[in-house]
Design a protein around this motif. Sequence first.
Motif, PDB file in Angstrom:
ATOM      1  N   ASP A  31     -31.111   0.697 -14.455  1.00 11.46           N
ATOM      2  CA  ASP A  31     -30.583   0.679 -13.088  1.00 11.46           C
ATOM      3  C   ASP A  31     -31.275  -0.367 -12.212  1.00 11.46           C
ATOM      4  N   LYS A  32     -32.564  -0.574 -12.432  1.00 12.73           N
ATOM      5  CA  LYS A  32     -33.312  -1.528 -11.604  1.00 12.73           C
ATOM      6  C   LYS A  32     -32.825  -2.964 -11.801  1.00 12.73           C
ATOM      7  N   ASP A  33     -32.171  -3.246 -12.913  1.00 12.90           N
ATOM      8  CA  ASP A  33     -31.673  -4.592 -13.205  1.00 12.90           C
ATOM      9  C   ASP A  33     -30.191  -4.768 -12.885  1.00 12.90           C
ATOM     10  N   ARG A  34     -29.578  -3.730 -12.363  1.00  2.00           N
ATOM     11  CA  ARG A  34     -28.122  -3.737 -12.163  1.00  2.00           C
ATOM     12  C   ARG A  34     -27.643  -4.916 -11.305  1.00  2.00           C
ATOM     13  N   ALA A  35     -28.206  -5.098 -10.135  1.00  7.02           N
ATOM     14  CA  ALA A  35     -27.734  -6.157  -9.231  1.00  7.02           C
ATOM     15  C   ALA A  35     -27.883  -7.540  -9.864  1.00  7.02           C
ATOM     16  N   ASP A  36     -29.035  -7.800 -10.489  1.00  2.80           N
ATOM     17  CA  ASP A  36     -29.247  -9.096 -11.133  1.00  2.80           C
ATOM     18  C   ASP A  36     -28.288  -9.294 -12.303  1.00  2.80           C
ATOM     19  N   ALA A  37     -28.051  -8.237 -13.064  1.00  2.00           N
ATOM     20  CA  ALA A  37     -27.151  -8.338 -14.215  1.00  2.00           C
ATOM     21  C   ALA A  37     -25.725  -8.612 -13.758  1.00  2.00           C
ATOM     22  N   VAL A  38     -25.272  -7.918 -12.729  1.00  2.52           N
ATOM     23  CA  VAL A  38     -23.915  -8.138 -12.218  1.00  2.52           C
ATOM     24  C   VAL A  38     -23.768  -9.574 -11.738  1.00  2.52           C
ATOM     25  N   GLN A  39     -24.738 -10.050 -10.991  1.00  2.00           N
ATOM     26  CA  GLN A  39     -24.696 -11.428 -10.487  1.00  2.00           C
ATOM     27  C   GLN A  39     -24.685 -12.429 -11.648  1.00  2.00           C
ATOM     28  N   THR A  40     -25.525 -12.207 -12.634  1.00  2.90           N
ATOM     29  CA  THR A  40     -25.606 -13.094 -13.798  1.00  2.90           C
ATOM     30  C   THR A  40     -24.301 -13.098 -14.574  1.00  2.90           C
ATOM     31  N   LEU A  41     -23.752 -11.921 -14.825  1.00  2.00           N
ATOM     32  CA  LEU A  41     -22.513 -11.823 -15.592  1.00  2.00           C
ATOM     33  C   LEU A  41     -21.325 -12.394 -14.824  1.00  2.00           C
ATOM     34  N   ARG A  42     -21.290 -12.165 -13.526  1.00  2.00           N
ATOM     35  CA  ARG A  42     -20.187 -12.708 -12.719  1.00  2.00           C
ATOM     36  C   ARG A  42     -20.186 -14.233 -12.761  1.00  2.00           C
ATOM     37  N   LYS A  43     -21.359 -14.831 -12.612  1.00  2.00           N
ATOM     38  CA  LYS A  43     -21.451 -16.297 -12.652  1.00  2.00           C
ATOM     39  C   LYS A  43     -21.083 -16.822 -14.038  1.00  2.00           C
ATOM     40  N   ALA A  44     -21.601 -16.189 -15.074  1.00  2.00           N
ATOM     41  CA  ALA A  44     -21.307 -16.636 -16.436  1.00  2.00           C
ATOM     42  C   ALA A  44     -19.817 -16.510 -16.744  1.00  2.00           C
ATOM     43  N   TYR A  45     -19.208 -15.425 -16.314  1.00  2.00           N
ATOM     44  CA  TYR A  45     -17.777 -15.204 -16.524  1.00  2.00           C
ATOM     45  C   TYR A  45     -16.967 -16.292 -15.813  1.00  2.00           C
ATOM     46  N   ASP A  46     -17.312 -16.554 -14.565  1.00  2.84           N
ATOM     47  CA  ASP A  46     -16.618 -17.594 -13.804  1.00  2.84           C
ATOM     48  C   ASP A  46     -16.807 -18.967 -14.447  1.00  2.84           C
ATOM     49  N   ASP A  47     -18.021 -19.249 -14.896  1.00  9.04           N
ATOM     50  CA  ASP A  47     -18.294 -20.536 -15.550  1.00  9.04           C
ATOM     51  C   ASP A  47     -17.493 -20.682 -16.838  1.00  9.04           C
ATOM     52  N   TRP A  48     -17.303 -19.583 -17.555  1.00 14.98           N
ATOM     53  CA  TRP A  48     -16.564 -19.647 -18.812  1.00 14.98           C
ATOM     54  C   TRP A  48     -15.087 -19.939 -18.553  1.00 14.98           C
ATOM     55  N   PHE A  49     -14.526 -19.313 -17.500  1.00 16.72           N
ATOM     56  CA  PHE A  49     -13.114 -19.536 -17.183  1.00 16.72           C
ATOM     57  C   PHE A  49     -12.856 -20.879 -16.523  1.00 16.72           C
ATOM     58  N   GLU A  50     -13.782 -21.350 -15.735  1.00 17.52           N
ATOM     59  CA  GLU A  50     -13.693 -22.683 -15.125  1.00 17.52           C
ATOM     60  C   GLU A  50     -14.811 -23.477 -15.778  1.00 17.52           C
ATOM     61  N   PRO A  51     -14.580 -23.838 -17.029  1.00 18.43           N
ATOM     62  CA  PRO A  51     -15.688 -24.212 -17.898  1.00 18.43           C
ATOM     63  C   PRO A  51     -16.604 -25.305 -17.383  1.00 18.43           C
ATOM     64  N   VAL A  52     -17.852 -24.951 -17.416  1.00 21.91           N
ATOM     65  CA  VAL A  52     -18.868 -25.979 -17.358  1.00 21.91           C
ATOM     66  C   VAL A  52     -18.842 -26.593 -18.759  1.00 21.91           C
ATOM     67  N   PRO A  53     -19.203 -27.827 -18.917  1.00 22.72           N
ATOM     68  CA  PRO A  53     -19.060 -28.472 -20.228  1.00 22.72           C
ATOM     69  C   PRO A  53     -19.665 -27.682 -21.388  1.00 22.72           C
ATOM     70  N   GLU A  54     -20.788 -27.026 -21.168  1.00 26.72           N
ATOM     71  CA  GLU A  54     -21.440 -26.287 -22.246  1.00 26.72           C
ATOM     72  C   GLU A  54     -20.647 -25.056 -22.675  1.00 26.72           C
ATOM     73  N   ALA A  55     -19.823 -24.505 -21.784  1.00 24.06           N
ATOM     74  CA  ALA A  55     -19.078 -23.280 -22.076  1.00 24.06           C
ATOM     75  C   ALA A  55     -17.789 -23.540 -22.829  1.00 24.06           C
ATOM     76  N   GLU A  56     -17.367 -24.778 -22.842  1.00 27.36           N
ATOM     77  CA  GLU A  56     -16.051 -25.132 -23.357  1.00 27.36           C
ATOM     78  C   GLU A  56     -15.789 -24.655 -24.785  1.00 27.36           C
ATOM     79  N   CYS A  57     -16.790 -24.694 -25.632  1.00 30.13           N
ATOM     80  CA  CYS A  57     -16.602 -24.339 -27.049  1.00 30.13           C
ATOM     81  C   CYS A  57     -17.298 -23.039 -27.432  1.00 30.13           C
ATOM     82  N   GLU A  58     -17.733 -22.271 -26.461  1.00 34.13           N
ATOM     83  CA  GLU A  58     -18.441 -21.025 -26.734  1.00 34.13           C
ATOM     84  C   GLU A  58     -17.492 -19.830 -26.682  1.00 34.13           C
ATOM     85  N   CYS A  59     -17.733 -18.851 -27.520  1.00 33.80           N
ATOM     86  CA  CYS A  59     -17.032 -17.575 -27.412  1.00 33.80           C
ATOM     87  C   CYS A  59     -17.509 -16.891 -26.134  1.00 33.80           C
TER      88      CYS A  59
END
Length: 88
Positions: A31-59
Amino acid sequence: MIHTYSYGGKSHINVYSDMNDWMDVTFTVDDKDRADAVQTLRKAYDDWFEPVPEAECECYGDWLEAAMKEAGIEYEVSYADSDSDEEE
């Protein structure tokens, strides 16, 4: 999309797509990591859909897990069963 809930000192963060039903993963963190995890996952998810070059070929799952590791957040992960490979 991200949905979260907490139970027994753990937060469960479900990351999924309304457009792609095969994208459905749940990260479990303290629970103590919830806010950081949500923020991290939200950014990573957005980056994957609007790909940063490194995300382009990643699952998507590899990309999300790498973001959590880079952030130093301990987690357990489970992926929803996908029937997208089954014939109709």
